[in-house]
Design an enzyme around this catalytic site. Structure first.
Site, mmCIF file in Angstrom:
data_model
loop_
_atom_site.group_PDB
_atom_site.id
_atom_site.type_symbol
_atom_site.label_atom_id
_atom_site.label_comp_id
_atom_site.label_asym_id
_atom_site.label_seq_id
_atom_site.Cartn_x
_atom_site.Cartn_y
_atom_site.Cartn_z
ATOM 1 N N TYR A 1 26.842 20.809 24.843
ATOM 2 C CA TYR A 1 26.978 21.887 24.927
ATOM 3 C C TYR A 1 26.492 22.545 26.393
ATOM 4 C CZ TYR A 1 25.855 27.073 24.311
ATOM 5 O OH TYR A 1 25.509 27.984 25.211
ATOM 6 N N GLU B 1 30.919 29.288 27.921
ATOM 7 C CA GLU B 1 30.856 28.368 27.617
ATOM 8 C C GLU B 1 31.327 26.966 26.521
ATOM 9 O OE1 GLU B 1 27.482 30.625 23.361
ATOM 10 O OE2 GLU B 1 29.363 28.549 23.256
#
Lengths: 289, 382, 289, 382
Positions: B101, B189
């Site tokens: 991530y 993101e």
């Protein structure tokens, strides 16, 4: 007594030749505020309602010995206008503008750490010391002089609470609208520090809302450092997560931070009574005095 | 403003972040053609802005034309958490050995940007943040300098990313920051950032939310907003009018000026046993027409049984508000839903004089106005 | 006694796996410097001559309790390496690299104002406290311990002057090469302040050169604040205007600022004898002790 | 590295700064064709990097073909302060009512960029700076934030620029700063920035010098350097070898390691009555071949009568130096110019052992070496 502004404060209006700037400059002058200059690039040498206009804030501050500036500049140019005020330098900048991009404010925030200027706002109604000076767009007539400090993230909610206070004869030392954006210059803790240090402020009403952790930090500050009693209000109990409730800063994140519940609990734990209605805030203040 | 996955991926790819081969498709045939171009297996992914698309059946992995056709038929036209799916992304299925991530957002508490890296990608990162905060490494960035290369490396090494891909991940993170900064992101993101068996990194999903207040200087992205239209019709209408509007589940319509005051009005509706139907802030200094538009909007919400109007005038003038209310209501033979009005502040007396009290109920205080509106709503429902 | 570095200084070498970094790390260790770690992205976990390597300066500083870092990193990456050192944080960063773009150094310079880390260099030979520690590329064998402080913008000129000093038994407390770039971390005034505060430093040799106004400012500082006597040398008396003499910073501008004459006059006015040759600097130091 | 006027103007124009219509020409015919395209009157401007081109006859304003031909014939091929003119810029002649100055440079004393504005453009700005420093407004810029728009406006208003063009001038200044920053400028200047009768601003000259140390990340500008070659042949050769080299007027050739030490050697030559022919720094850690190249270069300068070699080894080793000197000298039947060598520092003893003392004179100290070289030069001249 009062905090930050009084009838000696010498005020610049940035954007005084624009519609909003001109209107509110007039209102401020009418209220008795000592507006000494305007600052608008390219409009130096003009006058607005007898107030001399300068091309630069630095010129206005130097020539008119000003110590504060109120910023009515459209959002695309407001970040730059705030920088100009910070670098002029002056002691106090009040940014009324709503809708300044957050990244511009992050840069302003960095600069605030390097200078002595205090910033109030942006996206705020301003600051008023009843009977002495108002810097911003607050309707002067609902305020009255007294011993209650008021600090709020919201504009019209402030007026509502002030109305409730004034109604029962509870006047104000100073009322500060700190603004509804995610990144602001003066936060609750800063404002509470000022009221705590002010001899005339005998109680403080604090109007928070959902989003961020400012109220939680304020609760901590109150518990640890304040003798002056505080009553609170938190708007947005019924706001669903992930939705921005008008103010850019008024949003409960998906992970659940910034809820009204968390803020109310924090304040209660710090001994701060929180009203369910604006009316109840006035009740609490009356009790605390 | 949220970009769709396919839009965000395009923005990321243009900046040099590796993304899987993909095509947008709006029909079963287009899905099949795209799958042909890309080569099976592919993923068929609903392009709607809701979380948990996968679990809700909005993402399917297919191996051949039959499966692709079935998936396309299932997903195109489906209703995903209330949003109609009219586009899917057909995307190369990437074999991965690891899911990371990376993200960038504004830390409002610190007033500065923060970059995040975790080796626990591919799952709900907010849950990771809650359960195991240390699994996400956070690196604050000075917005004046931007992200130094060493900061990206530091975050990646601290997160424990495999040394074989650390440099590439750091480079993706830095590019993501630069995009976030130059495109006025609020959140950016990549989750997951996949690591393949031969140590390639590839952005398998992409989130890019833009600061609404900065759209004026992001014309290319603002354009995408029009494209990505969809969602609640009333919220779209509010957008056109320029109202701050949020639709809720209840039946008491709420109109006011100023975010804090409107939120407070919602809270009071709840406090007095009612249920708010919406948040609607007309903003400061609203003129009669704007007020009429607001009332019109709230009336058009079928859930609304009664309306409370709460104006505390600062720069907004009570007489303008009253004029707007009259305007909106006088067009009806019969007022569709009872309206309670509370005016305070600037020119409230002039307002009350103008206001046609045959059409509305006037209350002096906020508390009384809300209680009255809640009662009206209860009567309608009863 | 000494300034900034001694045998307790725990040193990181940034770029220790590169040719230059490895060579000079060995030389430093051989001289007795307490080199506790290397820092090279992607090389964490390796060892160089028994010194553990970390991926980040922050990791190296934390794990090895380091307080200084010497930077041998190619110019394109050196600005970032300096930032990494400043933010680690550590107390002292010494940047040896020559050829860092000036704009990178301007950003570093801004950051230096925000942190407590001291930077020496870039484009400098480093710093040495004879017999205790050397951080950089200075040839240890020409130095000897004593009571003369030395500060210089140049590398080999420093060695020349040290040679002249050591030849006649005048040892050094610490020698600092501040570097030949237009923007440097520690300037003459900073170094002179350190020597003035050092009990063991009884005289200071200061080697300047053309370009900038550092020597003029140093002269002012000496006149106003120093009891410790100083002798000077200025290289570049014969340099024509507008030509860069090797060092990026060694240039007399077209408008005539930065000349050797101006610097020599300023130093003389501050009571500082300036040698015509390096040998004469040693003469002056001998006289001053 | 200095860009030519025509290159700098192209860079400025690409960034949106108004520049006059112009074409580069390398022959009389090209000049005439360019003038035809642009329309008379035009200026014919020598593209060489020396100050005071105008006074030296390198700039001519022409009204017609005859004048243009004459100017082209005069200027093309002329020798301007020692530089051969092989290109001219043919440029639209701009009518102006006012000449301003704007510039950006690094203030090394402050360690930060500084932007400058003056209403006294069109003349030597360094003279203005000397005579009347207040006529130039200076605004320092925080390099982390870059130049805020208000700073450009402030500088322009403070300088007293006419309000009618102030915004445009501020905009040019800000663009100039952004160019200076993004292109790694050392100095960027427009002098004069002309103001026309209808309040247009236009960059009538353009200076853009690039930080040599940053050329690695400015490939497009580095390319221009090759284009703009010209000037001293020896300095070009030094560039190829990677030596820091400056040619001077004297007759004592100087080679050493380290800028400060070489400067000191020059100074000592002067101190002992000689005159330095050059500054040549071989840098740190030079190997034998590099030393031989240096010697070769200095020999090839006809002005040189003797050479002094001054090496204080730190990372440079005396034995390598000695080997390089031997290598360079052993190729000659007769040594062309007397060479004095002084070795100190790392491996100086090994160096002296290796050195062929039949070919050079060895001295132990810097002072002795310089004095000996000066004597040799005097003998040659005598």
């Amino acid at each position: 007594m009062s905090v930050l502004v009084d009838d000696d404060t010498r005020v610049i209006v940035q954007g005084i030749t624009g519609g909003e700037g001109k209107f509110h400059a007039e209102q401020m002058i009418e209220y008795g505020t000592n507006v000494v200059a305007g600052a608008v690039p390219g409009k130096g040498g003009q006058e607005v309602d007898g107030v001399p206009v300068y091309d630069t804030v630095e010129g206005a501050a130097r020539e008119e010995d000003a110590d504060a500036s109120v910023i009515f500049v459209p959002p695309a140019f407001a970040g730059d206008a705030v920088f100009e005020a910070l670098d002029a330098p002056i002691d106090l900048a009040v940014a009324i503008t709503e809708g300044i991009p957050t990244q511009d404010m992050a840069k302003v925030n960095k600069r605030l750490g390097e200078v002595d200027t205090r910033l109030i706002g942006p996206n705020c109604p301003g600051i008023i010391t009843p009977g002495e000076a108002k810097l911003g767009i607050l309707p002067g007539n609902i305020f009255s002089s007294g011993n209650v400090g008021l600090v709020s993230r919201s504009g019209t909610l402030t007026y509502q609470v002030v109305d409730n206070l004034t109604d029962r004869g509870l006047g104000q030392t100073t009322a500060i609208g700190i603004g509804g954006d995610p990144i602001i210059g003066t936060d609750f803790v800063d404002a509470l520090e000022l009221f705590e240090a002010d001899e005339d402020t005998e109680a403080v009403a604090m109007c928070g809302e959902i989003g961020g952790e400012d109220e939680e930090q304020a609760a901590k500050y109150i518990a640890e450092h304040m003798d002056t009693p505080v009553a609170g209000f938190i708007a947005g109990r019924t706001a669903p997560p992930g939705k921005r409730m008008g103010h850019a800063g008024a949003i409960v994140s998906g992970s659940g931070t910034g809820t009204a519940e968390s803020k109310i609990n924090a304040l209660n734990d710090a001994g701060v009574p929180v009203g369910d209605t604006p009316e109840e805030v006035a009740d609490h203040i009356e009790d605390l005095l | 403003m949220k970009l769709h996955e396919y839009q965000a991926k395009q923005v990321f790819a243009d900046a040099g972040i590796p993304t899987p081969a993909a095509e947008l498709a709006e029909s079963v045939d287009e899905v099949l053609a795209a799958a042909e171009d890309i080569g099976y297996p592919v993923a068929v992914k609903a392009q709607v802005q809701v979380g948990g698309r996968g679990k809700a059946g909005g993402i399917k992995l297919v191996e051949n034309d039959d499966e692709a056709r079935e998936a396309a038929e299932d997903i195109l036209g489906m209703d995903l958490k209330g949003i109609h799916v009219d586009r899917v992304l057909v995307e190369e299925a990437v074999d991965f050995t690891n899911e990371l991530y990376v993200g960038v957002t504004m830390d409002r508490g610190e007033g500065k940007p923060v970059a995040m890296v975790s080796t626990r990608g591919g799952v709900n990162i907010e849950e990771v943040a809650e359960e195991d905060p240390d699994a996400i490494v956070r690196e604050h960035v000075d917005p004046a300098f931007g992200m130094h290369p060493y900061q990206a490396r530091k975050a990646v090494y601290e997160a424990g990313v495999d040394r074989a891909v650390a440099n590439d991940v750091a480079s993706v993170l830095r590019t993501l920051y630069q995009l976030w900064e130059s495109r006025d992101g609020s959140d950016a993101e990549i989750n997951p950032l996949m690591v393949t068996a031969d140590d390639e990194v590839i952005a398998a999903d992409a989130v890019m939310n833009i600061d609404e207040d900065a759209l004026f200087r992001q014309p290319e992205l603002a354009e995408m907003e029009d494209e990505s239209a969809g969602g609640d019709a009333l919220e779209q209408k509010a957008d056109e009018y320029g109202f701050d509007y949020v639709r809720l589940d209840g039946n008491v319509g709420i109109i006011g000026n100023g975010a804090g005051l409107v939120m407070t009005t919602l809270d009071l509706v709840d406090h007095y046993g009612g249920s708010p139907a919406n948040f609607l802030d007309v903003g400061g200094g609203a003129k009669a027409e704007r007020i009429a538009n607001a009332l019109d909007m709230v009336f058009s919400d079928d859930n609304v049984d009664s309306v409370v109007f709460n104006i505390f005038g600062g720069i907004t003038r009570g007489d303008e508000v009253a004029r707007g209310i009259n305007e909106a209501l006088e067009q009806f033979d019969e007022i569709p839903k009872p309206v309670v009005v509370r005016l305070a502040g600037t020119n409230w007396e002039e307002g009350l004089e103008i206001l046609n009290e045959d059409l509305v109920t006037v209350e002096q205080t906020l508390e009384d106005a809300v209680q009255r509106a809640v009662e009206y709503a209860e009567e309608v429902e009863a």
